[in-house]
Scaffold this active site. Sequence first.
Site, PDB file in Angstrom:
ATOM      1  N   HIS A  28      18.698  43.376  -7.548  1.00  0.00           N
ATOM      2  CA  HIS A  28      17.389  43.295  -8.185  1.00  0.00           C
ATOM      3  C   HIS A  28      17.370  42.154  -9.192  1.00  0.00           C
ATOM      4  O   HIS A  28      18.408  41.602  -9.550  1.00  0.00           O
ATOM      5  CB  HIS A  28      17.050  44.599  -8.909  1.00  0.00           C
ATOM      6  CG  HIS A  28      16.619  45.701  -7.994  1.00  0.00           C
ATOM      7  ND1 HIS A  28      17.518  46.563  -7.419  1.00  0.00           N
ATOM      8  CD2 HIS A  28      15.386  46.091  -7.566  1.00  0.00           C
ATOM      9  CE1 HIS A  28      16.860  47.447  -6.671  1.00  0.00           C
ATOM     10  NE2 HIS A  28      15.567  47.177  -6.743  1.00  0.00           N
ATOM     11  N   LYS A  85      15.744  44.122 -14.563  1.00  0.00           N
ATOM     12  CA  LYS A  85      15.741  45.540 -14.222  1.00  0.00           C
ATOM     13  C   LYS A  85      16.775  46.273 -15.058  1.00  0.00           C
ATOM     14  O   LYS A  85      17.943  45.881 -15.109  1.00  0.00           O
ATOM     15  CB  LYS A  85      16.009  45.750 -12.732  1.00  0.00           C
ATOM     16  CG  LYS A  85      15.880  47.217 -12.309  1.00  0.00           C
ATOM     17  CD  LYS A  85      15.875  47.363 -10.808  1.00  0.00           C
ATOM     18  CE  LYS A  85      15.753  48.827 -10.391  1.00  0.00           C
ATOM     19  NZ  LYS A  85      14.511  49.446 -10.873  1.00  0.00           N
TER      20      LYS A  85
END
Length: 235
Positions: free
Chosen positions: A141, A145
Amino acid sequence: MSNHSVAIIGDGKMGQAIRQLAVEHGWRVTAVVGERESAEGVGISRLSLGEPDVAVEFTQPSASVANVTACLRERVPVVVGTTGWYDSLPEVTRIATETGTGLLWSPNFSLGVNVLIELARYAGKLMSTLEDFDAHIVETHHSRKKDAPSGTAIAIGKAASDQLDRPVPTTSVRTGSVPGTHELIFDGSFEQLSLTHVARDRRVFAEGALKAADWLVGRKGVFTMRDVLELPARS
């Protein structure tokens, strides 16, 4: 096209994507509430949200529980896309039941990812008798995040491990601006099998969240994307 109204809690990239897509699909957006405005839920009421048919919440794990609880107490159905707060799910579920308000949560609103979770469950069942294969998840990600592993990786891992009857380790990568990539790997001595989902644009999550929001209007109870997609009962 939708004739429903929606309030968006969270004005980050996901909130902006949901707002844009909602307008394109004919939703009436009653409010877009930033994290500072919500102030741990105290700034959230049916009135401040513009009396919507449903709210969609994408913020941070530290803010999500208060925001969702405020929506439920105001009897505003809410779709929750924030992850990393699931230790509080039993209490939030209790409040949803107590108030008779719809709650729909999911670690990932991509339609493809939810199919991948089902495939992971089936693959785990098929691979459970093959002792020569190790299972592993690699998820990537964007660098902003917060939670690692992601809620999606946890869901994929649980689906597979429930069938394998052993834990599935996860490697989390946080780099750049990757919307989300999840890979379930079964590795043997001479071969490898992998199931992979690649999100190319965060609008895929916005699309799924709006589909869930449209489905939730008029319903009471606690639901996930399994209910929205009418996926088969777990074996």
